[in-house]
Design an enzyme around this catalytic site. Structure first.
Site, PDB file in Angstrom:
ATOM      1  N   ARG A  30     -17.999   0.564 -10.053  1.00 18.00           N
ATOM      2  CA  ARG A  30     -18.009   2.034 -10.016  1.00 18.00           C
ATOM      3  C   ARG A  30     -17.088   2.555  -8.915  1.00 18.00           C
ATOM      4  O   ARG A  30     -17.071   2.026  -7.796  1.00 18.00           O
ATOM      5  CB  ARG A  30     -19.437   2.543  -9.791  1.00 18.00           C
ATOM      6  CG  ARG A  30     -20.327   2.281 -10.965  1.00 18.00           C
ATOM      7  CD  ARG A  30     -21.690   2.951 -10.855  1.00 18.00           C
ATOM      8  NE  ARG A  30     -22.578   2.394 -11.854  1.00 18.00           N
ATOM      9  CZ  ARG A  30     -22.588   2.722 -13.136  1.00 18.00           C
ATOM     10  NH1 ARG A  30     -21.742   3.650 -13.580  1.00 18.00           N
ATOM     11  NH2 ARG A  30     -23.424   2.143 -13.973  1.00 18.00           N
ATOM     12  N   ASN A  88      -2.825   4.786 -13.197  1.00 22.73           N
ATOM     13  CA  ASN A  88      -1.828   5.468 -12.373  1.00 22.73           C
ATOM     14  C   ASN A  88      -0.841   4.432 -11.832  1.00 22.73           C
ATOM     15  O   ASN A  88      -1.251   3.337 -11.431  1.00 22.73           O
ATOM     16  CB  ASN A  88      -2.510   6.183 -11.206  1.00 22.73           C
ATOM     17  CG  ASN A  88      -3.431   7.298 -11.667  1.00 22.73           C
ATOM     18  OD1 ASN A  88      -3.111   8.013 -12.615  1.00 22.73           O
ATOM     19  ND2 ASN A  88      -4.584   7.439 -11.032  1.00 22.73           N
ATOM     20  N   GLU A  96      -3.050   5.270  -5.461  1.00 17.53           N
ATOM     21  CA  GLU A  96      -3.390   5.177  -4.031  1.00 17.53           C
ATOM     22  C   GLU A  96      -3.644   3.739  -3.602  1.00 17.53           C
ATOM     23  O   GLU A  96      -3.319   3.361  -2.475  1.00 17.53           O
ATOM     24  CB  GLU A  96      -4.619   6.041  -3.727  1.00 17.53           C
ATOM     25  CG  GLU A  96      -4.316   7.535  -3.842  1.00 17.53           C
ATOM     26  CD  GLU A  96      -5.539   8.392  -3.608  1.00 17.53           C
ATOM     27  OE1 GLU A  96      -6.652   7.831  -3.516  1.00 17.53           O
ATOM     28  OE2 GLU A  96      -5.369   9.617  -3.528  1.00 17.53           O
ATOM     29  N   VAL A  97      -4.267   2.968  -4.476  1.00 21.29           N
ATOM     30  CA  VAL A  97      -4.568   1.577  -4.148  1.00 21.29           C
ATOM     31  C   VAL A  97      -3.628   0.682  -4.950  1.00 21.29           C
ATOM     32  O   VAL A  97      -3.636   0.716  -6.186  1.00 21.29           O
ATOM     33  CB  VAL A  97      -6.044   1.229  -4.462  1.00 21.29           C
ATOM     34  CG1 VAL A  97      -6.319  -0.237  -4.141  1.00 21.29           C
ATOM     35  CG2 VAL A  97      -6.992   2.135  -3.682  1.00 21.29           C
ATOM     36  N   HIS A 101      -5.296  -1.134 -11.501  1.00 18.86           N
ATOM     37  CA  HIS A 101      -6.656  -0.792 -11.940  1.00 18.86           C
ATOM     38  C   HIS A 101      -6.595   0.222 -13.063  1.00 18.86           C
ATOM     39  O   HIS A 101      -5.716   1.091 -13.096  1.00 18.86           O
ATOM     40  CB  HIS A 101      -7.509  -0.257 -10.786  1.00 18.86           C
ATOM     41  CG  HIS A 101      -6.864   0.834  -9.994  1.00 18.86           C
ATOM     42  ND1 HIS A 101      -5.917   0.599  -9.025  1.00 18.86           N
ATOM     43  CD2 HIS A 101      -7.029   2.184 -10.039  1.00 18.86           C
ATOM     44  CE1 HIS A 101      -5.527   1.748  -8.504  1.00 18.86           C
ATOM     45  NE2 HIS A 101      -6.187   2.729  -9.107  1.00 18.86           N
TER      46      HIS A 101
HETATM   47  P1  5GP Z   1      -5.654   5.460  -7.804  1.00 21.35           P
HETATM   48  O1  5GP Z   1      -5.381   6.813  -7.258  1.00 21.35           O
HETATM   49  O2  5GP Z   1      -5.006   4.376  -6.972  1.00 21.35           O
HETATM   50  O3  5GP Z   1      -5.363   5.323  -9.262  1.00 21.35           O
HETATM   51  O4  5GP Z   1      -7.223   5.261  -7.714  1.00 21.35           O
HETATM   52  C1  5GP Z   1      -7.863   4.587  -6.687  1.00 21.35           C
HETATM   53  C2  5GP Z   1      -9.340   4.802  -6.858  1.00 21.35           C
HETATM   54  O5  5GP Z   1     -10.020   3.868  -6.044  1.00 21.35           O
HETATM   55  C3  5GP Z   1      -9.816   6.195  -6.451  1.00 21.35           C
HETATM   56  O6  5GP Z   1     -10.443   6.820  -7.562  1.00 21.35           O
HETATM   57  C4  5GP Z   1     -10.781   5.918  -5.302  1.00 21.35           C
HETATM   58  O7  5GP Z   1     -11.898   6.786  -5.308  1.00 21.35           O
HETATM   59  C5  5GP Z   1     -11.172   4.467  -5.537  1.00 21.35           C
HETATM   60  N1  5GP Z   1     -11.524   3.740  -4.331  1.00 21.35           N
HETATM   61  C6  5GP Z   1     -10.796   3.695  -3.175  1.00 21.35           C
HETATM   62  N2  5GP Z   1     -11.393   2.897  -2.274  1.00 21.35           N
HETATM   63  C7  5GP Z   1     -12.514   2.413  -2.886  1.00 21.35           C
HETATM   64  C8  5GP Z   1     -13.554   1.524  -2.447  1.00 21.35           C
HETATM   65  O8  5GP Z   1     -13.552   1.011  -1.316  1.00 21.35           O
HETATM   66  N3  5GP Z   1     -14.538   1.254  -3.332  1.00 21.35           N
HETATM   67  C9  5GP Z   1     -14.559   1.791  -4.595  1.00 21.35           C
HETATM   68  N4  5GP Z   1     -15.592   1.445  -5.376  1.00 21.35           N
HETATM   69  N5  5GP Z   1     -13.610   2.635  -5.042  1.00 21.35           N
HETATM   70  C10 5GP Z   1     -12.599   2.944  -4.188  1.00 21.35           C
END
Ligand code: 5GP
Length: 119
Positions: A30, A88, A96-97, A101
Site C-alpha cells: 500500500r 510515472n 519521485e522514487v 513501480h
Molecule cells: P512516483 O511519484 O514515484 O510515481 O510515486 C512514488 C509513490 O511512492 C508515491 O505515491 C509515494 O506516496 C510512495 N511512497 C514514497 N515513499 C514511500 C514509503 O516509504 N512507503 C510507501 N508504502 N510508499 C511510499
C-alpha cells in the site's frame, strides 16, 4: 541485501510496509500517501530505475507486474467497477522514487486521466 531506494529496502524487509502480495519477482504494497481508497504499488524486486530503462529481457517481468496488478485488484474488490494503473517515468512523468513501480488506484470514480486535459 539493501538497495539504493526506499522500495528496495521494503523488498528486503528492512523497513515496514503493508505488503499485500510478494513472490520471488514482484512485491505489492500500500502507498504510504494514498490518492484513492485503494492505492497499491506493484514493483519488481530487482531494481530497475524507470520504465525508460527496461529492455526485451524484462518482458516477462513487466507482464508479471501487470498480471499481479490485475490479481491484486480483484482481491481488493476493484475488478467489477474498475480501476486505474499508472507508471510515472522520470521528470516529466512526475516520478519521485527511482525504482520502477506501477500504481494501482481504485475504490471510487477516478475522473479524467489528466485533470484539465482537452479543455
Ligand atoms: P512516483 O511519484 O514515484 O510515481 O510515486 C512514488 C509513490 O511512492 C508515491 O505515491 C509515494 O506516496 C510512495 N511512497 C514514497 N515513499 C514511500 C514509503 O516509504 N512507503 C510507501 N508504502 N510508499 C511510499
Amino acid at each position: 541485501m539493501s538497495g539504493s531506494t526506499i522500495f528496495a529496502r521494503i523488498v528486503a524487509g528492512e523497513i515496514p510496509a503493508d505488503i499485500v502480495y510478494q513472490d520471488e519477482r514482484v512485491t505489492a504494497f500500500r502507498d504510504i500517501s494514498p490518492q484513492a481508497p485503494v492505492h497499491i504499488l506493484v514493483i519488481p524486486n530487482r531494481e530497475i530505475p524507470t520504465l525508460a530503462d527496461v529492455g526485451e529481457e524484462d518482458e516477462a517481468l513487466l507482464g508479471h507486474m501487470l498480471v499481479t496488478a490485475s490479481r491484486v485488484a480483484a482481491e481488493q474488490g476493484l475488478a467489477e467497477e474498475g480501476y486505474r494503473t499508472i507508471i510515472n517515468c522520470r521528470d516529466h512523468g512526475g516520478q519521485e522514487v527511482y525504482h520502477l513501480h506501477l500504481h494501482l488506484l481504485g475504490g471510487k470514480p477516478l475522473g479524467r486521466m489528466l485533470p484539465g486535459a482537452g479543455e
